[in-house]
Design a protein around this motif. Structure first.
Motif, PDB file in Angstrom:
ATOM      1  N   THR A 186       0.630  -1.050  -0.026  1.00 24.41           N
ATOM      2  CA  THR A 186       0.172   0.073   0.018  1.00 24.41           C
ATOM      3  C   THR A 186       0.920   1.343   0.111  1.00 24.41           C
ATOM      4  OG1 THR A 186      -0.121   0.272   2.453  1.00 24.41           O
ATOM      5  CG2 THR A 186      -1.769  -1.201   1.363  1.00 24.41           C
ATOM      6  N   CYS A 187       0.401   2.165  -0.238  1.00 19.73           N
ATOM      7  CA  CYS A 187       0.854   3.725  -0.288  1.00 19.73           C
ATOM      8  C   CYS A 187       0.538   4.347   1.023  1.00 19.73           C
ATOM      9  CB  CYS A 187       0.608   4.510  -1.670  1.00 19.73           C
ATOM     10  SG  CYS A 187      -0.859   5.224  -1.587  1.00 19.73           S
ATOM     11  N   VAL A 188       0.829   5.420   1.121  1.00 18.82           N
ATOM     12  CA  VAL A 188       0.719   5.750   2.525  1.00 18.82           C
ATOM     13  C   VAL A 188      -0.749   6.534   2.628  1.00 18.82           C
ATOM     14  CG1 VAL A 188       1.588   8.186   2.137  1.00 18.82           C
ATOM     15  CG2 VAL A 188       1.458   7.280   4.474  1.00 18.82           C
ATOM     16  N   GLY A 189      -1.343   7.008   1.273  1.00 18.38           N
ATOM     17  CA  GLY A 189      -2.621   7.394   1.126  1.00 18.38           C
ATOM     18  C   GLY A 189      -3.238   8.681   2.069  1.00 18.38           C
ATOM     19  N   VAL A 195      -2.412  -1.362  -3.494  1.00 20.50           N
ATOM     20  CA  VAL A 195      -3.344  -0.148  -3.362  1.00 20.50           C
ATOM     21  C   VAL A 195      -2.649   0.865  -3.326  1.00 20.50           C
ATOM     22  CG1 VAL A 195      -5.414   0.627  -2.260  1.00 20.50           C
ATOM     23  CG2 VAL A 195      -5.031  -1.889  -2.127  1.00 20.50           C
ATOM     24  N   SER A 196      -2.741   1.700  -4.341  1.00 22.76           N
ATOM     25  CA  SER A 196      -2.292   2.977  -4.392  1.00 22.76           C
ATOM     26  C   SER A 196      -3.497   4.312  -4.097  1.00 22.76           C
ATOM     27  CB  SER A 196      -1.439   3.464  -5.498  1.00 22.76           C
ATOM     28  OG  SER A 196      -0.364   2.517  -5.841  1.00 22.76           O
ATOM     29  N   ALA A 197      -3.366   5.354  -3.346  1.00 20.67           N
ATOM     30  CA  ALA A 197      -4.346   6.232  -3.310  1.00 20.67           C
ATOM     31  C   ALA A 197      -4.673   7.243  -4.381  1.00 20.67           C
ATOM     32  CB  ALA A 197      -4.358   6.925  -1.801  1.00 20.67           C
ATOM     33  N   CYS A 198      -3.738   7.214  -5.429  1.00 20.14           N
ATOM     34  CA  CYS A 198      -3.989   8.244  -6.521  1.00 20.14           C
ATOM     35  C   CYS A 198      -2.924   7.764  -7.617  1.00 20.14           C
ATOM     36  CB  CYS A 198      -3.462   9.625  -6.028  1.00 20.14           C
ATOM     37  SG  CYS A 198      -1.584  10.078  -6.229  1.00 20.14           S
ATOM     38  N   PRO A 199      -3.334   8.400  -8.778  1.00 27.27           N
ATOM     39  CA  PRO A 199      -2.460   7.803  -9.986  1.00 27.27           C
ATOM     40  C   PRO A 199      -0.962   7.899 -10.252  1.00 27.27           C
ATOM     41  CG  PRO A 199      -4.484   9.170 -10.474  1.00 27.27           C
ATOM     42  CD  PRO A 199      -4.437   9.162  -9.198  1.00 27.27           C
ATOM     43  N   ARG A 200      -0.637   8.451  -8.960  1.00 28.22           N
ATOM     44  CA  ARG A 200       1.028   8.537  -9.021  1.00 28.22           C
ATOM     45  C   ARG A 200       1.444   7.228  -8.559  1.00 28.22           C
ATOM     46  NH1 ARG A 200      -0.775  13.197  -7.685  1.00 28.22           N
ATOM     47  NH2 ARG A 200       0.138  14.998  -8.318  1.00 28.22           N
ATOM     48  N   ASN A 201       0.659   6.450  -8.246  1.00 28.34           N
ATOM     49  CA  ASN A 201       0.977   4.884  -8.139  1.00 28.34           C
ATOM     50  C   ASN A 201       2.031   4.368  -7.364  1.00 28.34           C
ATOM     51  OD1 ASN A 201       0.031   2.365  -8.806  1.00 28.34           O
ATOM     52  ND2 ASN A 201      -0.488   3.051 -10.774  1.00 28.34           N
ATOM     53  N   CYS A 202       2.272   5.091  -5.995  1.00 25.58           N
ATOM     54  CA  CYS A 202       3.734   4.742  -5.340  1.00 25.58           C
ATOM     55  C   CYS A 202       3.499   3.151  -4.756  1.00 25.58           C
ATOM     56  CB  CYS A 202       3.721   5.701  -4.072  1.00 25.58           C
ATOM     57  SG  CYS A 202       3.848   7.336  -4.587  1.00 25.58           S
ATOM     58  N   ALA A 203       2.430   2.455  -4.926  1.00 21.96           N
ATOM     59  CA  ALA A 203       2.659   1.119  -4.448  1.00 21.96           C
ATOM     60  C   ALA A 203       2.657   0.025  -5.727  1.00 21.96           C
ATOM     61  CB  ALA A 203       1.092   0.775  -3.745  1.00 21.96           C
ATOM     62  N   PHE A 214      -1.903  10.732   5.365  1.00 26.32           N
ATOM     63  CA  PHE A 214      -0.711  11.688   5.423  1.00 26.32           C
ATOM     64  C   PHE A 214      -0.293  12.253   4.093  1.00 26.32           C
ATOM     65  CE2 PHE A 214      -0.550   8.709   9.087  1.00 26.32           C
ATOM     66  CZ  PHE A 214       0.125   9.638  10.229  1.00 26.32           C
ATOM     67  N   CYS A 215      -0.487  11.704   2.962  1.00 24.80           N
ATOM     68  CA  CYS A 215       0.042  12.224   1.633  1.00 24.80           C
ATOM     69  C   CYS A 215      -0.963  13.279   1.224  1.00 24.80           C
ATOM     70  CB  CYS A 215       0.102  11.071   0.708  1.00 24.80           C
ATOM     71  SG  CYS A 215       0.849  11.620  -0.911  1.00 24.80           S
ATOM     72  N   ARG A 216      -0.483  14.216   0.724  1.00 27.32           N
ATOM     73  CA  ARG A 216      -1.101  15.655   0.298  1.00 27.32           C
ATOM     74  C   ARG A 216      -1.783  15.226  -0.995  1.00 27.32           C
ATOM     75  NH1 ARG A 216       2.545  19.367  -2.589  1.00 27.32           N
ATOM     76  NH2 ARG A 216       4.394  18.157  -2.731  1.00 27.32           N
ATOM     77  N   PHE A 217      -1.287  14.174  -1.735  1.00 19.56           N
ATOM     78  CA  PHE A 217      -2.161  13.819  -3.085  1.00 19.56           C
ATOM     79  C   PHE A 217      -2.982  12.732  -2.834  1.00 19.56           C
ATOM     80  CE2 PHE A 217       2.417  14.795  -4.365  1.00 19.56           C
ATOM     81  CZ  PHE A 217       1.924  16.060  -5.133  1.00 19.56           C
ATOM     82  N   GLY A 218      -3.181  12.267  -1.701  1.00 20.75           N
ATOM     83  CA  GLY A 218      -3.980  10.885  -1.591  1.00 20.75           C
ATOM     84  C   GLY A 218      -5.453  11.562  -1.237  1.00 20.75           C
ATOM     85  N   THR A 219      -6.323  10.776  -2.226  1.00 19.52           N
ATOM     86  CA  THR A 219      -7.701  10.800  -2.296  1.00 19.52           C
ATOM     87  C   THR A 219      -8.451   9.668  -1.646  1.00 19.52           C
ATOM     88  OG1 THR A 219      -7.916   9.505  -4.239  1.00 19.52           O
ATOM     89  CG2 THR A 219      -7.580  11.700  -4.707  1.00 19.52           C
TER      90      THR A 219
HETATM   91  S1  SF4 Z   1       0.298   7.081  -4.652  1.00 25.05           S
HETATM   92 FE1  SF4 Z   1      -0.587   9.030  -4.329  1.00 25.05          FE
HETATM   93  S2  SF4 Z   1      -1.428   8.997  -2.590  1.00 25.05           S
HETATM   94 FE2  SF4 Z   1      -0.354   7.317  -2.661  1.00 25.05          FE
HETATM   95  S3  SF4 Z   1       1.464   8.130  -1.619  1.00 25.05           S
HETATM   96 FE3  SF4 Z   1       1.767   8.135  -3.863  1.00 25.05          FE
HETATM   97  S4  SF4 Z   1       1.305  10.193  -4.209  1.00 25.05           S
HETATM   98 FE4  SF4 Z   1       0.605   9.827  -2.172  1.00 25.05          FE
END
Ligand code: SF4
Ligand SMILES: Cc1cc2nc3c(=O)[nH]c(=O)nc-3n(C[C@H](O)[C@H](O)[C@H](O)COP(=O)(O)OP(=O)(O)OC[C@H]3O[C@@H](n4cnc5c(N)ncnc54)[C@H](O)[C@@H]3O)c2cc1C
Length: 804
Positions: free
Chosen positions: A629-632, A667-675, A635-640
């Motif tokens: 998972t990403c942090v979502g 699971v990533s919380a935005c299309p930046r797709n950190c996970a 904590f993350c300012r991009f996370g939706t």
């Molecule tokens: S995927 Fe998006 S929400 Fe998740 S950590 Fe990366 S930038 Fe933040």
């Protein structure tokens, strides 16, 4: 009577084939020990060309997997090089200071690739093409670089060049001679080959001598002796091989170009033999498997004390393994005073045939564009056939008449020495219906695969009307002619409940099955009868039996679960305490966001798990591994979205459920797709107010981007879709088939239609929930059962690297 100690140095194609032959003759006579420098089980080196060309994968080229060694009581020291042999005391020493005594010793150390002794040959980006690591290096380079130069326009160089083209690189081939494959072809065929390969995108520099590899540290290009320079990011040297005789030479074993052997493969030192590319027989060293396998057969009989035929030397034949190009060459290829030729050149079709005749006998052949007659011609060359025999059948051009006219003694598979008669007898007596089955029973097409079309023709001829419908069926292994779908259907229909019962009722041709079908049947039975079926631990690979990952030194690695990659001080303290208490050699954060403890002794495993008091991370299992998972949003300012929450929910829901192969989720919380959700078996990406679900991704050897299955609003919907997808995969995939391969085989649209059907989704989830309802935490089960502990974890030596 105590068994004799037989040692093999070199875990390659020739040495291991000789061991196979020995096991066929006297399976109980020897205690066999094998040393191999490469960290792999015995694999088909020939197929590296096909791996590079994308026609097969490294996973698929293993000839004998780790289990084969175990099943045959062979001690394998892989990744270990023999550095000395005390030929007087009969002791071998390896680079790990291991000493092993032998009564009989086989040296099969193969060859080493020849690297041109030119300036810059040691720069980063220069490679040979000999082993899995070379192949992986080329694949890796093709991901970041564009220009490759292959030095050597022989078989190996052209196969490497074709592979690099397939990997998307621009390829220049540099060759010393004025035409390609000048050792196997005449100028006419060589030029035809060049034109064909140019039309495929290869670029040639012929009659060029490479003088220097350019660049500071990394390769930047090549300079030729005439001063011309070309640019390159990768240089592949495919300029030949030399027998690997260093060890033999250092230990006083007589060596010339290769290790000198007599007609029974005996070296000049008592009880030491040699086969393969390292052996020199009657001043010849061979670089193709057919003669090496012949040598292995002769030696096997000798070592088993049987009176057998001696080795007389071999006629060489070659085929180029480049898709779309058919080239064959055997025996002598150039005319002289006594050797004349019959030639047929068809410029329109692009075909060329030259048959050599010496003293009225067939002595060699070159074929370009159409190689159907290659086996016939090879047989004629081998038996020194009269030219009249060739004229009778050789000009008909009809493949079925060629097969019909072949005698039962004629060789079909040159690599393995299998005759038409061997194949026909196997088809008729064992009811074989596919090329795979013929391969399993007779070895035909087991090495380079060039004779597959001919094996197909023989099947067609032998089976007659039954041929077409049956030949497309792939059996699950050579113990049966049934395909995966047929076995699963029979288990359901006849309500079969044990692996033995399946084998008996469905007429397996072996009494115990093999390392391919046993774990597969165990999986299918568990999938079909999730509640009633009692898992057969003995059918599983060692990692799954012991619930830990065996490592190269025989110790284990332990990975506790950390749901969604989240941990806490309490878990970290427990891990640290265990690491101290059990002398853990390495603590490593994994790509799946958890902590791996390396170097745990087998007998300590139950107490390690008791002390950890955490669930197993199943890092060894054919099941859900991790949900990254990403942090979502928290904590993350991009996370939706709450990616961690959804990841943990997915992992808790699907952990432990058996699947055909491992399953990874993210699971990533935005299309930046950190996970990295785009390369997972199931990846989820948060977009404004919704989740996108992707399937069939893979970040391993079959790199594949996941495809968008659907977009849903809530986490519950994600879990419902994921459940249906997972169960559909469980029910329809072949055992050991990753979702990336399954999606392509079954078709993305078919899967999308099934998962899109609400009623089907409900039913799939119900069946999955039933399977989940009986699952138990394996480490807990072991901690609580003394019987399992004594049975599985007492001090028993497990050979290193003994798992698939
Ligand atoms: S995927 Fe998006 S929400 Fe998740 S950590 Fe990366 S930038 Fe933040
Ligand atoms: C890309 C490619 C394509 C090919 N295509 C064809 C083809 O189409 N047809 C064909 O017939 N042949 C082909 N060949 C050649 C064929 O693969 C070889 O002839 C065959 O593999 C040689 O077998 P071997 O056992 O003698 O040597 P190898 O397979 O090289 O095995 C020798 C093993 O010994 C190990 N070793 C060496 N020294 C030690 C030591 N001191 N201690 C422990 N281990 C040691 C080496 O690491 C190696 O694993 C191809 C080869 C390559 C590389």
């Amino acid at each position: 009577m105590a068994k004799q100690k037989l040692a093999l140095i070199g875990n390659g194609m020739a040495g291991v084939r000789c061991i196979e032959e020995i096991l066929k003759i006297q399976p109980e006579r020897f205690e066999v020990t094998v040393f191999g420098s490469e960290p792999h089980p015995n694999y088909d080196r020939i197929q590296l060309s096909n791996v590079l060309q994308g026609a097969t994968t490294i996973d698929d080229i293993t000839i004998n997997d780790w289990n084969w060694y175990k099943e045959n009581n062979i001690t394998l020291f892989s990744g270990e090089t023999v550095t000395n042999i005390d030929t007087a005391k009969q002791i071998i020493y390896s680079d790990t200071n291991r000493a092993v005594e032998y009564d009989q010793l086989i040296l099969a150390t193969g060859s080493i690739p020849f690297i041109l002794p030119i300036k810059g040959a040691d720069k980063k980006g220069v490679t040979a093409f000999r082993n899995i690591e070379d192949c992986e290096k080329m694949i890796e380079y093709s991901k970041s670089y564009k220009k490759a130069a292959v030095i050597g326009g022989g078989l190996l160089g052209l196969e490497a060049a074709r592979g690099l083209l397939n990997l998307g690189m621009q390829v220049d081939v540099i060759h010393l001679s004025e035409y390609l494959m000048d050792r196997q072809l005449d100028p006419t065929a060589g030029k035809m080959l060049q034109r064909e390969l140019e039309s495929q995108g290869m670029n040639f520099y012929l009659g060029k001598q490479t003088q220097e590899v350019l660049g500071e540290f990394d390769v930047k290009g090549l300079r030729f002796s005439d001063g011309e320079e070309i640019s390159a990011d990768l240089v592949v040297m495919a300029v030949g091989i030399k027998p690997n005789v260093q060890l033999a030479n250092d230990c006083g074993i007589p060596v010339n170009r290769g290790i000198i052997v007599d007609d029974y493969m005996k070296t000049g030192i008592p009880n030491i033999y040699s086969v393969g590319e390292c052996a020199e027989h009657r001043e010849m060293v061979y670089g193709l498997v057919a003669p090496l396998y012949e040598q292995g057969k002769v030696l096997a009989k000798k070592i088993c004390g049987l009176d057998g035929k001696s080795y007389e030397g071999s006629v060489l034949s070659t085929k180029l393994k480049v898709s779309g190009v058919d080239v064959f060459s055997a025996g002598e290829i150039f005319e002289d005073e006594q050797a004349k030729s019959i030639k047929e050149f068809n410029e329109w079709n692009g075909t060329y045939k030259k048959v050599m005749i010496r003293n009225g006998k067939i002595s060699g052949a070159v074929l370009f564009g159409d190689t159907k007659e290659s086996n016939n011609l090879l047989s004629m060359i081998n038996k020194n056939a009269d030219v009249s025999e060739y004229l009778k059948v050789g000009t008909s051009g009809d493949p079925s008449s060629l097969v019909t006219s072949m005698s039962h003694e004629e060789i079909v598979c040159g690599c393995n020495g299998v005759t038409k008669g061997d194949i026909v007898t196997a088809i008729e007596s064992k009811g074989l219906t596919s090329i795979e089955e013929v391969k399993g029973c007779t070895n035909a097409s087991r090495s380079c695969g060039g004779c597959k079309p001919l094996v197909g023709d023989i099947l067609e001829l032998t089976l007659g009307a039954d041929f077409s419908e049956s030949n497309h069926k792939e059996s699950i292994c050579t113990c049966t002619t049934l395909s995966r779908d047929e076995v699963v259907a029979e288990i359901r229909e006849k309500n079969l409940t044990h692996t033995r019962e399946v084998m008996n009722v469905l007429g397996w041709n072996t009494s115990d099955g093999c390392s391919k079908c046993k774990p597969a049947l165990n999986y299918y039975l568990g999938m079909i009868h999730p509640v009633e079926y009692e898992d057969e631990k003995e059918s599983r690979y060692v990692n799954e039996r012991l619930h830990a990952n065996i490592q190269k030194d025989g110790t284990f690695s332990v990975v506790p679960r950390m749901y969604g990659g989240v941990t806490n001080p309490d878990q970290l303290r427990k891990i640290a305490n265990v690491a101290d208490k059990y002398n853990v050699k390495l603590l490593k954060v994994t790509g799946g966001q958890r902590i791996d403890m390396f170097g745990v002794e087998k007998e300590d495993l139950p107490s390690v798990w008791a002390d950890l008091d955490m669930p197993s991370g199943y890092a060894y299992g054919k099941t859900l591994r991790t949900v990254k998972t990403c942090v979502g949003e928290n904590f993350c300012r991009f996370g939706t979205q709450d990616s961690i929450g959804l990841g943990i929910a997915l992992e808790k829901k699907f952990e432990r459920v058996g699947t055909p192969h491992k399953v990874k989720m993210a699971v990533s919380a935005c299309p930046r797709n950190c996970a990295e959700s785009g390369i997972k078996d199931l990846g989820v990406v948060g977009v404004d107010g919704a989740w996108e679900i992707y399937i069939g991704g893979n970040g391993g050897t079959h790199l594949r981007a996941a495809e968008l299955l659907c977009k849903v609003k809530t986490s519950d919907e994600v879990i419902e879709i994921a459940g249906a997808y997972l169960q559909h995969y469980r029910e329809t995939a072949n055992y050991l088939e990753r979702t990336s391969v399954w999606v392509e085989r079954v078709g993305f649209d078919t899967i999308k239609t099934i998962i899109g059907d609400k009623q089907k989704r409900i039913e799939l989830n119900q069946r999955l929930d039933e399977a989940i309802s009986v699952l138990q935490e394996p480490w807990k089960e072991i901690i609580e059962s003394k019987a399992i502990q004594t049975g599985l974890f007492q001090k028993v030596k497990i050979p290193a690297k003994s798992n698939k």
